[in-house]
Design an enzyme around this catalytic site. Sequence first.
Site, PDB file in Angstrom:
ATOM      1  N   TYR A  51     -21.489 -11.313  50.898  1.00  0.00           N
ATOM      2  CA  TYR A  51     -22.633 -12.048  50.374  1.00  0.00           C
ATOM      3  C   TYR A  51     -22.483 -12.155  48.860  1.00  0.00           C
ATOM      4  CZ  TYR A  51     -27.329 -13.948  50.772  1.00  0.00           C
ATOM      5  OH  TYR A  51     -28.409 -14.796  50.776  1.00  0.00           O
ATOM      6  N   GLU A  53     -24.571 -14.220  46.460  1.00  0.00           N
ATOM      7  CA  GLU A  53     -25.615 -15.065  45.883  1.00  0.00           C
ATOM      8  C   GLU A  53     -25.506 -15.079  44.363  1.00  0.00           C
ATOM      9  OE1 GLU A  53     -30.197 -14.261  45.648  1.00  0.00           O
ATOM     10  OE2 GLU A  53     -29.719 -15.038  47.645  1.00  0.00           O
ATOM     11  N   ASP A 225     -22.175 -41.404  46.155  1.00  0.00           N
ATOM     12  CA  ASP A 225     -21.880 -40.525  47.285  1.00  0.00           C
ATOM     13  C   ASP A 225     -20.575 -41.018  47.913  1.00  0.00           C
ATOM     14  OD1 ASP A 225     -21.694 -39.288  49.765  1.00  0.00           O
ATOM     15  OD2 ASP A 225     -23.832 -39.431  50.213  1.00  0.00           O
ATOM     16  N   THR A 251     -18.604 -34.802  50.883  1.00  0.00           N
ATOM     17  CA  THR A 251     -18.271 -33.764  51.845  1.00  0.00           C
ATOM     18  C   THR A 251     -16.761 -33.542  51.768  1.00  0.00           C
ATOM     19  OG1 THR A 251     -18.136 -35.473  53.549  1.00  0.00           O
ATOM     20  CG2 THR A 251     -20.164 -34.189  53.456  1.00  0.00           C
ATOM     21  N   LYS A 254     -13.902 -34.894  55.738  1.00  0.00           N
ATOM     22  CA  LYS A 254     -13.521 -36.229  56.216  1.00  0.00           C
ATOM     23  C   LYS A 254     -12.110 -36.547  55.740  1.00  0.00           C
ATOM     24  CE  LYS A 254     -18.348 -37.835  56.459  1.00  0.00           C
ATOM     25  NZ  LYS A 254     -19.139 -36.779  55.768  1.00  0.00           N
ATOM     26  N   ARG A 260     -15.202 -27.534  56.157  1.00  0.00           N
ATOM     27  CA  ARG A 260     -16.598 -27.951  56.050  1.00  0.00           C
ATOM     28  C   ARG A 260     -17.228 -27.489  54.748  1.00  0.00           C
ATOM     29  NH1 ARG A 260     -19.039 -31.494  59.893  1.00  0.00           N
ATOM     30  NH2 ARG A 260     -17.580 -31.530  61.627  1.00  0.00           N
TER      31      ARG A 260
END
Length: 453
Positions: A51, A53, A225, A251, A254, A260
């Site tokens: 983790y 953060e 975008d 993203t 693609k 991802r």
Amino acid sequence: MSNLKKTDKQVYKIIQNEEKRQQETLSMIPSENWFSSSVREAVGSVLSHKYAEGNIGSRYYEGAQYIDELETLAIKRAKKVFQLPKTWGVNVQALSGSNANLAVYLALLQPGDTILAMYLPDGGHLSHGWSFEPDKAKREADVASGSLIYKGGEKKVNISAMLYSPVQYKTSPKTHQFNYKAIAEIAEQYKPKLIITGGTAYPRAINHKKIKSIAKKVGAYYLADVAHEAGLIAGEAFPSPVGIADVVTMTTHKTLRSGRGAIILAKQELIENINRAILPGLQGGPHNHNIAGICVGLGEALTPAFKKYAHQIIANTQTLAKELQKQNFKLVTNGTDKHFVLINLADEPLLGRPFARILSLAGITTNYSTMPWDSRPPRNPSALRLGTPWLTTRGMNLKEMKQIAKWIREIMNFASAWKDLEFSEIEEKAKKSKDIKRIAQEVKELCNRFPLR
């Protein structure tokens, strides 16, 4: 996956079946791709345990020194891949493209501010302020009016339409391409705080300088975008908005084929607010394993092989477009500049949804899509969207595009006998069809000649 096979046979079997499907069928959904084994290893690493953060050098949890090192490397590579000006910064923590866009809105706008974006049926995206009009008569009247402005429907589908005041511009009814003069007039009329370009089903290049000029005249930010085009831009096969727009989002799964996640590129004075919009505004800890996949994919994007791949995508798609036209299919905008084509099926026996299902049963995976100046709803539209990134990753070339176009016409020809049936009946007919089974076998044989590794 020897451990998984022993400990959870059910999940193991599902994964094996999905890999078999991917290996033996033609994946032509433009937003999908096959990642390298190196990217997959990074995503499946121990980094998912940690983790972290916070941001580099400022974490809320101890033991994050290697996460800092990873994120620093990912940012460094992103700057190099996308040739960022020295005055720009990078965020690699957004979990998805929609999250990335929402973070930009949160950083730059106030609730209720006007945003101007592309109309979804013309190729825009849900996260650009989409709201749907469920009344069929109103949709038909809107199309018949010829208006290039859409102020939204009764059903606010996406949170961006709930929080902000979207106005959407449409493409030309004649060419189905951007009408920059009309966009400028709409911007002058509504004075948006943010103008957005990009989307999921617009097959042409966008003139970023013209849009930036329009935004500047009305005092708006410009967000480009490039979720779909990111890999083409990285491979220097497609125009880049970097250094022109104020913010660029994308993203990574693609055409960039980096696992991802999402990347946000922006002027340095904006990226700091965007970082705060990501955390604490929208998310908690970043997904370190996904950032690792992005980092590895960006490293691959710096190689000559990636540039060759990006240019081959364009060549493959333009060949596919020409061959589909030879098969008498109508293409939206009469062609393509990038990695997918949009087939207008309005004059064909079968429309997008049933035809996509039939193609899938024949081993050709596509998706049904909206198209400009069509009143049909997004769940049952008139168009079919198909692209070549995954095929190009396999190593397929122009010869294979010609064969695929022939198969698509052949399937439409014999499936036309089912045009008056309900969707479920069409599906059953296709499942039993000897012709569908024959083509599925031919597709499988082609795929076996270009295995995914």
